[in-house]
Design a protein around this motif. Structure first.
Motif, PDB file in Angstrom:
ATOM      1  N   ASP A   1      13.559 -42.242   7.499  1.00  0.00           N
ATOM      2  CA  ASP A   1      13.615 -41.875   9.410  1.00  0.00           C
ATOM      3  C   ASP A   1      12.664 -42.592  10.132  1.00  0.00           C
ATOM      4  OD1 ASP A   1      15.791 -40.347   8.635  1.00  0.00           O
ATOM      5  OD2 ASP A   1      14.316 -37.988   8.426  1.00  0.00           O
TER       6      ASP A   1
ATOM      7  N   ASP B   1      13.352 -38.758   2.449  1.00  0.00           N
ATOM      8  CA  ASP B   1      14.565 -39.438   3.478  1.00  0.00           C
ATOM      9  C   ASP B   1      12.860 -39.618   5.059  1.00  0.00           C
ATOM     10  OD1 ASP B   1      16.176 -39.256   2.615  1.00  0.00           O
ATOM     11  OD2 ASP B   1      17.060 -38.146   3.850  1.00  0.00           O
ATOM     12  N   GLU B   2      11.984 -38.148   5.070  1.00  0.00           N
ATOM     13  CA  GLU B   2      10.801 -38.122   6.465  1.00  0.00           C
ATOM     14  C   GLU B   2      10.014 -39.365   5.715  1.00  0.00           C
ATOM     15  OE1 GLU B   2       8.203 -35.215   6.509  1.00  0.00           O
ATOM     16  OE2 GLU B   2       7.499 -35.861   8.690  1.00  0.00           O
TER      17      GLU B   2
END
Lengths: 168, 168
Positions: free
Chosen positions: B84, B79-80
């Motif tokens: 994101d 996700d990072e």
């Protein structure tokens, strides 16, 4: 509080039509954000122009009238330009204003028809599957066509999004 | 011959999971057709690379475990990097081989979970909608998430298709 809901055909129809409508709305928003000059550009070097993809999406939605048995389509002439032939075929395109008008007319008329359908009608056979195949594969019904068309529209909207200026 | 079929929750589930699976298969076919060099390219000038979009799609599918309450996700670390933050964030990407491995692991594990679910479970609340909202909008159930994710995947596959050489 009772949070159990009836799992009804109408619930499922709502799920699918909401997804279809959302893609139309996203296309509308993108069209409103693009100038005619931007829409005439290639979505990427050597790829389809925005104009061609708009005509293509309009033609594919227009084809739903016959595929779903909802009556005559509004703009059958779009198929030769935007479905049967590629972008740079040399065929004359309608103007951007005409294409946008067709796009809106087609989607308004489809939405009107859809609103009048009973939930159970969505689970009937469409006109591109034989009765024999439909007996074996009842999931290939009219509503299923809307799912596949919604994904198809998303596919081309991902490409048309490249007509906007890149985020720096 | 009776061509009337029961309009059942299991029929709805089959329609949606068939569409989801088809997008995964199309992604697999595209990945098989692209070299690592092609996948590392931008899908269009100044746009996301194929590698970023592969990581993005893997992360979004991986998030389904928690969103649908199916257990812990396999690769939360994606996700990072891929959700994101944007493509050229400077964050180190896993290798293409690792990303392809994650993609396959995630989809295999999801398919395994999906196979074990009862049809009615698909019409329950997911973890990103409040109980209050779900009472008012019961169409926003777990199965609906699969519809929206399938369209999302189609959107990015339309972009990743530009990694292939254009048809002359």
């Amino acid at each position: 509080m009772n949070t159990n809901h009836e799992i009804s055909p109408s619930l499922f129809v709502k799920m699918v039509l909401t997804a279809w409508q959302l893609q139309n709305t996203r296309a509308d928003e993108l069209l409103a954000a693009l100038s005619d000059e931007q829409l005439m550009q290639e979505t990427a070097p050597g790829r389809n122009t925005g104009t061609y993809l708009l005509g293509h999406l309009a033609a594919i939605n227009d084809a739903l009238f016959k595929l779903l048995g909802l009556g005559e389509r509004l703009h059958p002439e779009l198929d030769e330009i935007f479905v049967d032939n590629p972008d740079k075929s040399g065929k004359a395109f309608p103007s951007i204003n005409e294409l946008k008008k067709y796009w809106n007319e087609i989607n308004t008329a489809l939405t009107d028809r859809f609103t009048k359908m009973q939930p159970a009608e969505w689970f009937e056979k469409h006109n591109s599957i034989s009765a024999e195949d439909f007996v074996k594969e009842p999931h290939r019904n009219r509503l299923n066509v809307i799912i596949t068309r919604t994904v198809h529209q998303g596919y081309h909207l991902g490409q048309m999004a490249y007509l906007k200026a890149p985020t720096p």
